[in-house]
Design a protein around this motif. Structure first.
Motif, short mmCIF file in Angstrom:
data_model
loop_
_atom_site.label_atom_id
_atom_site.label_comp_id
_atom_site.label_asym_id
_atom_site.label_seq_id
_atom_site.Cartn_x
_atom_site.Cartn_y
_atom_site.Cartn_z
N SER A 356 0.82 -1.22 0.00
CA SER A 356 0.00 0.00 0.00
C SER A 356 0.85 1.26 0.00
O SER A 356 0.40 2.32 -0.45
N ARG A 357 2.05 1.19 0.49
CA ARG A 357 2.92 2.37 0.56
C ARG A 357 3.91 2.43 -0.58
O ARG A 357 4.72 3.34 -0.65
N CYS A 358 3.89 1.46 -1.50
CA CYS A 358 4.87 1.41 -2.58
C CYS A 358 4.46 2.37 -3.70
O CYS A 358 3.27 2.46 -4.05
N PRO A 359 5.39 3.12 -4.28
CA PRO A 359 5.05 4.06 -5.37
C PRO A 359 4.65 3.34 -6.66
O PRO A 359 4.05 3.97 -7.55
N VAL A 360 4.99 2.07 -6.80
CA VAL A 360 4.62 1.27 -7.97
C VAL A 360 3.50 0.34 -7.55
O VAL A 360 3.55 -0.24 -6.46
N ALA A 385 10.52 -7.27 0.91
CA ALA A 385 10.78 -5.83 0.91
C ALA A 385 11.99 -5.49 0.04
O ALA A 385 11.95 -4.53 -0.75
N GLU A 386 13.07 -6.26 0.15
CA GLU A 386 14.26 -5.99 -0.65
C GLU A 386 14.00 -6.25 -2.12
O GLU A 386 14.48 -5.49 -2.99
N ALA A 387 13.25 -7.32 -2.45
CA ALA A 387 12.95 -7.61 -3.85
C ALA A 387 12.09 -6.49 -4.44
O ALA A 387 12.32 -6.04 -5.57
#
Length: 475
Positions: A356-360, A385-387
């Motif tokens: 939900s917080r990812c720009p993509v 998260a790293e991927a």
């Protein structure tokens, strides 16, 4: 986790195997050479025996020829009474003693020696008891010397001697044939024995070469490949056991070292995650709560100030905004260190919050229906998260799909539609961190990233057979 496997069976020492194989090879070669030496010696003996038999036959023929010369010379003299016909007789008479000695001296067996002595005795009797008296009687003009009785006596004696010569030479030829047959048989047996010894030696050398390849070359090659993988960060690599003591000890030491490194990395990672969890909790329960209290106090103070104090109100409004910004930044910092939702609700909720917080745009598909041990949950979350972070920073992706599945193995797949082309040569610290996290928990990491075809990161992490830690250790 330590490798406690034990392998049954007797372990063979490479040194003892080498000594045993070398000793057996030396024994086979020694036997083969002994057989060859025996064959050579037997062939030499057979050659000497054949040479002696041929010499005996030649001497027998020479003595028989002297007997014929005596008989021929005396007959010509008896018929013609002319002395020139006695020349062969005289030559034979002169050579007879030496030839008789040489004939008896070349015999090849006791039986042949006795036969030769009888022949020489008969030849001497022919010369001394018949031929010489007959010639003297003819010279003296004795009419009976030319009679039928005297001639018949000479023929009888010569025929008897020739029969003895024939038997002697036949026996000698039989012995010669027997020696030649024995020599051929011995040579044949020696060739077979030498061939068998050579074939056995070659088989032994081949078997020992194969054994060395299996016991030394292949294990050492496996250790080299495993060491290369270990140096590349794959701590799950192990070496198969070997029944050879030296390579088995090498493999055991390598596996022990790999297990120790893996355990150390897991402990360090779990310790770091515990520190992050405590730090995030302390930030949430400490500094963040104080900032919230401070902001509430500032708002209360603003409401208590009269409206005419515009400068003071503006200053308080600015302070309230700064406090809210600090709270938001602190909340984001704490979430980056260790999300509170990960501790409270688990990995799936934490991944959904991350999406939900990812720009993509990130689409999460989950088949996880239960909590896992906190160490596995936190490790899996940070893998995702790293991927996702790598895809956002480097892939130029417009969509990211996250698939989660849990059985006895946790399967994670993070797929983006970016530029792809991520290989080992291009793998940076992000992918290295992924590999470290996965290998620390006996997992496997697979990256498929064809140029222009996006990137697929697939992770498999085995779930330990223990009760899940649903609430975490520190909350």
């Amino acid at each position: 986790m330590t490798d406690r496997r034990r392998y049954g069976g007797v372990r063979l020492g490479l040194t003892s195997l080498t000594i045993a194989a070398g000793g057996l090879l030396g024994l086979l070669i020694g036997v083969a050479f002994a057989v060859l030496l025996w064959a050579i010696s037997d062939a030499n003996d057979s050659t000497s025996a054949r040479r002696a038999s041929r010499t005996a036959l030649v001497e027998a023929g020479t003595l028989e020829q002297l007997v014929l010369d005596i008989e021929t010379g005396q007959r010509g003299f008896v018929i013609t009474k002319r002395e020139e016909f006695l020349q062969p007789w005289q030559e034979a008479r002169k050579n007879l003693p030496a030839e008789s000695r040489q004939f008896t001296g070349t015999t090849t067996s006791p039986a042949q020696h006795r036969a030769a002595e009888q022949i020489t005795k008969g030849v001497k009797s022919l010369l001394n008891d018949y031929s010489i008296p007959l010639v003297e009687a003819v010279r003296q003009g004795d009419p009976t010397a030319s009679g039928l009785a005297a001639t018949a006596e000479g023929k009888r004696r010569v025929d008897a001697l020739r029969d003895q010569f024939d038997r002697y030479m036949a026996n000698e030829r039989e012995q010669l044939d027997a020696r030649e047959a024995a020599a051929r048989a011995n040579t044949h047996r020696a060739v077979i024995a030498a061939g068998v010894g050579l074939a056995a030696s070659m088989l032994l050398v081949t078997a020992f070469t194969v054994l060395q390849h299996r016991a030394v070359v292949r294990p050492v090659r496996g250790v080299a490949e495993a060491a290369q993988r270990l140096a590349g960060g794959d701590l799950s690599v192990r070496i198969s056991p070997s029944k050879v003591a030296e390579t088995g000890a090498l493999g055991t030491s390598f596996n022990t070292m790999a297990v120790s490194l893996q355990d150390s990395r897991r402990r360090i990672m779990e310790s770091v995650q515990a520190v992050h969890r405590r730090t995030a909790r302390d930030l949430h329960d400490g500094a963040q709560q104080r900032l919230v209290s401070l902001m509430i106090g500032l708002r209360l103070a603003r409401e208590m100030i009269p409206g005419r104090e515009t400068t003071t109100i503006e200053l308080l409004d600015q302070s309230i905004d700064n406090a809210q910004t600090a709270i938001d930044e602190l909340r984001s910092l704490a979430s980056g260190i260790y999300p509170l939702v990960l501790t409270v609700k688990g990995m799936v909720a934490a991944v959904q919050d991350l999406a939900s917080r990812c720009p993509v745009p990130v689409v999460v598909e989950s088949g996880v229906d239960r909590r896992m041990p906190s160490a596995v949950e936190s490790n899996a979350y940070f893998v995702v998260a790293e991927a996702v972070t790598n895809a956002v920073k480097h892939a130029q992706a417009s969509r990211i799909d996250v698939h989660l599945e849990l059985t006895d193995v946790l399967r994670i797949r993070v797929v983006d539609d970016g530029v792809g082309g991520v290989g080992e040569a291009k793998a940076g610290t992000g992918l290295t961190g992924l590999a470290d996290r996965v290998s620390a928990f006996d997992g496997t990491l697979t990256i498929d990233s064809p140029p222009g075809g996006g990137t697929s990161v697939q992770v498999r992490i085995p779930i330990p057979p223990q009760a899940p830690d649903a609430e975490g250790d520190d909350h």
